[in-house]
Design a protein around this motif. Structure first.
Motif, short mmCIF file in Angstrom:
data_model
loop_
_atom_site.label_atom_id
_atom_site.label_comp_id
_atom_site.label_asym_id
_atom_site.label_seq_id
_atom_site.Cartn_x
_atom_site.Cartn_y
_atom_site.Cartn_z
N ARG A 110 13.57 -18.13 25.81
CA ARG A 110 14.19 -18.29 24.57
C ARG A 110 13.78 -18.28 23.22
O ARG A 110 12.93 -19.12 23.21
CB ARG A 110 15.52 -19.38 24.96
CG ARG A 110 16.40 -19.44 25.82
CD ARG A 110 16.93 -20.75 26.21
NE ARG A 110 17.76 -20.97 25.22
CZ ARG A 110 17.58 -21.98 24.31
NH1 ARG A 110 16.42 -22.91 24.42
NH2 ARG A 110 18.46 -22.20 23.23
N ASN A 111 14.39 -17.50 22.35
CA ASN A 111 13.70 -17.83 20.92
C ASN A 111 14.50 -18.66 20.10
O ASN A 111 13.87 -18.93 19.08
CB ASN A 111 13.66 -16.35 20.28
CG ASN A 111 12.62 -15.12 20.74
OD1 ASN A 111 12.92 -14.63 22.01
ND2 ASN A 111 11.44 -15.29 20.41
N GLY A 112 15.63 -19.05 20.39
CA GLY A 112 16.49 -20.05 19.81
C GLY A 112 17.69 -19.90 20.19
O GLY A 112 18.28 -19.52 20.93
N GLU A 152 22.63 -17.74 22.45
CA GLU A 152 21.21 -18.12 22.66
C GLU A 152 20.55 -16.74 22.15
O GLU A 152 21.42 -15.69 22.44
CB GLU A 152 20.82 -18.18 24.33
CG GLU A 152 21.15 -19.82 24.64
CD GLU A 152 20.73 -20.07 26.13
OE1 GLU A 152 20.31 -18.76 26.73
OE2 GLU A 152 20.59 -20.98 26.48
N ILE A 153 19.39 -16.75 21.42
CA ILE A 153 18.53 -15.70 21.06
C ILE A 153 17.34 -15.42 22.03
O ILE A 153 16.86 -16.27 22.29
CB ILE A 153 17.99 -16.03 19.53
CG1 ILE A 153 19.10 -16.17 18.77
CG2 ILE A 153 17.15 -14.58 19.06
CD1 ILE A 153 18.79 -16.78 17.19
N LEU A 154 17.56 -14.21 22.70
CA LEU A 154 16.54 -13.80 23.64
C LEU A 154 15.84 -12.63 23.27
O LEU A 154 16.52 -11.67 22.70
CB LEU A 154 17.46 -13.67 24.71
CG LEU A 154 18.40 -14.64 25.55
CD1 LEU A 154 19.07 -14.16 26.67
CD2 LEU A 154 17.84 -15.85 25.72
N PRO A 155 14.58 -12.51 24.00
CA PRO A 155 13.86 -11.09 23.68
C PRO A 155 14.74 -10.14 24.37
O PRO A 155 15.01 -10.31 25.44
CB PRO A 155 12.46 -11.32 24.20
CG PRO A 155 12.58 -12.51 25.06
CD PRO A 155 13.75 -13.48 24.59
N GLU A 156 14.61 -8.92 23.83
CA GLU A 156 15.25 -7.50 24.45
C GLU A 156 14.45 -6.38 24.02
O GLU A 156 14.75 -5.98 23.02
CB GLU A 156 16.65 -7.59 24.07
CG GLU A 156 17.37 -6.30 24.65
CD GLU A 156 18.03 -6.72 26.08
OE1 GLU A 156 17.67 -7.59 26.77
OE2 GLU A 156 18.72 -5.77 26.24
N ILE A 179 18.52 -10.14 21.11
CA ILE A 179 19.91 -9.93 21.63
C ILE A 179 20.49 -11.51 21.41
O ILE A 179 19.83 -12.55 21.99
CB ILE A 179 20.07 -9.56 23.11
CG1 ILE A 179 21.51 -9.26 23.38
CG2 ILE A 179 19.48 -10.37 24.06
CD1 ILE A 179 21.95 -8.53 24.42
N ALA A 180 21.62 -11.65 20.94
CA ALA A 180 22.13 -13.03 20.79
C ALA A 180 23.13 -12.79 22.06
O ALA A 180 24.32 -12.19 21.94
CB ALA A 180 22.96 -12.94 19.42
N PRO A 209 23.10 -7.06 20.30
CA PRO A 209 21.58 -6.87 20.19
C PRO A 209 21.31 -6.68 18.67
O PRO A 209 22.20 -6.28 17.99
CB PRO A 209 21.54 -5.17 20.74
CG PRO A 209 22.96 -4.96 20.77
CD PRO A 209 23.98 -6.09 20.71
N PHE A 210 19.91 -6.97 18.21
CA PHE A 210 19.73 -6.94 16.84
C PHE A 210 18.15 -6.47 16.74
O PHE A 210 17.39 -6.85 17.45
CB PHE A 210 20.28 -8.01 15.91
CG PHE A 210 19.62 -9.29 16.21
CD1 PHE A 210 18.44 -9.85 15.80
CD2 PHE A 210 20.23 -10.19 17.52
CE1 PHE A 210 17.72 -11.11 15.98
CE2 PHE A 210 19.60 -11.22 17.62
CZ PHE A 210 18.26 -11.79 16.98
N THR A 211 17.93 -5.98 15.28
CA THR A 211 16.63 -5.88 15.12
C THR A 211 16.44 -7.08 13.98
O THR A 211 17.04 -7.60 13.32
CB THR A 211 16.23 -4.48 14.20
OG1 THR A 211 17.25 -4.37 13.30
CG2 THR A 211 16.45 -3.45 15.50
#
Length: 401
Positions: free
Chosen positions: A283-285, A324-328, A333-334, A350-352
């Protein structure tokens, strides 16, 4: 029967302009009142309301161009001499009413057209030339000012029409002269020399009346530079929790209505963001976004969107997205839950993200289905209101610790 006017009579062109303009105006006004009174609580009702408004708007645009042609024809040609040039006060009032009519025939449809172009919404103009106007930006404030002017100027138009009709009937019934017959069948009347004319002074007074009415509206509207400079949306006061603080951003969405894309946004929202570039346990946050649903704007259908069938802002003044903010795949992706109208639904956004020092810029998009939140139950098909709602999130944040 001649096309041009003479001192004794109106030509057929002037009379055709007069009666076509009267027909359009006297059709468009009651049609607009009828459209405003129509409900929109069902899919069928909304469809009918939109169709009536589209016809009203189209007639208004037609009346604008017809009035423009009529005015150009009138000012470049000869005007028949009045039958009672000695009645100076009566002549002054007649000229004033004519100038008020001329201004009304241009400004009333133009103000409505500006409102239509400045906001997004249903009921398109029924023509192939697009729905926008050059130099008219998309602006809720500008749209509201134009709508206020349109409302006020229709009252001036109505007064001018009543005075004009009353004057024509007075000439026909009381004076028993040829004033009305000159316009209905081109009857010739004696030519009386006119020593003085109040046309110029009455035109100035008509302009002053309209300028005063416009100034009253402008005085209560945002300044033009403020309208142009203001962002479409901006976050509300941000929470001090989290290690990133939003400094700028927008929360916007788009939906199809009557086949047209309608753009909306929320003016007040806050985001509590905890984020680190290095993931911990995958998790990134995490992020929590609180949205003031009452700050919604959706063009000309804002009130409808705030109503019970859709956002129901009275009963549900807040929407919350917690994720949760996850790598994708190189981006992020939130992944979380959106609570809207008291209904929770899983949502993946999903976001950049670009991080430069202590500044981060984020951009994401997700498509929601309004039916998942029981919005617009009365609109069971997409011919009136689309199912898909495309949400765009853009923000800039700074690292706080």
């Amino acid at each position: 029967m001649t096309a041009r006017n003479s001192p004794q009579h109106f030509g057929w062109v002037a009379r055709l302009f007069h009666w076509l303009t009267a027909l359009l105006i006297l059709t468009a006004i009651p049609l607009g009142l009828y459209a405003n009174s129509l409900p929109f609580d069902t899919s069928e009702a909304l469809s009918w309301k939109a169709q009536v408004f589209s016809v009203h708007k189209t007639l208004g645009i037609a009346a604008f161009f017809l009035a423009l042609g009529r005015i150009l024809w009138a000012v470049t040609g000869e005007r028949p001499a009045p039958l009672h040039p000695d009645r100076k006060a009566e002549m002054f009032v007649a000229h004033l009413v004519h100038w008020l009519l001329y201004l009304s025939m241009l400004i009333v449809p133009l103000s409505g057209w500006i409102h239509h172009a400045a906001v997004t919404g249903f009921a398109p103009i029924l023509w192939p030339f697009g729905q926008d106007l050059p130099l008219v930006p998309k602006s809720e404030a500008l749209g509201e000012a134009a709508a206020a002017m349109h409302w006020l100027f229709t009252k001036l138009l109505a007064v001018s029409i009543i005075l004009h009709v009353a004057g024509a009937l007075k000439h026909h019934v009381i004076d028993k002269d040829a004033t009305l017959r000159r316009m209905t069948r081109g009857e010739r009347a004696p030519h009386h020399p006119v020593l003085t004319t109040p046309t110029f002074l009455s035109a100035i007074l008509a302009l002053v009346l309209y300028a005063g009415a416009a100034a009253a509206v402008v005085a209560t509207a945002p300044r033009t530079d403020e309208i142009a400079a203001a962002p479409l949306t901006q976050p509300a006061e941000q929470s001090t929790a989290g290690n990133w603080q939003v400094t700028d951003g927008s929360l916007a969405f788009a939906v199809k209505q009557m086949g047209q894309t309608v753009n909306g946004s929320f003016g007040n929202w806050s985001a509590e963001i905890s984020f680190d570039e290095t993931p911990v346990d995958g998790r990134n946050g995490q992020v929590t976004v609180q949205i003031d649903t009452g700050s919604l704007t959706l063009g000309s259908v804002t009130d409808q969107a705030k109503g019970n069938d859709f956002f129901n802002v009275t009963s549900f003044p807040q929407a919350i997205f917690s994720a949760e903010i996850l790598p994708e795949g190189g981006d992020y992706i939130a992944k979380g839950t959106l609570t809207l109208r008291g209904i929770e639904q899983p949502v993946d956004l999903p976001f950049t993200l670009t991080v430069e020092g202590n500044t981060a810029t984020m951009s994401g998009q997700v498509t929601l289905d309004r039916r998942a939140f029981e919005m617009g139950k009365a609109y069971a098909d997409e011919s009136n209101v689309g199912f898909a709602v495309v949400v765009d999130v853009n923000l800039t944040a700074t690292r706080s610790n």
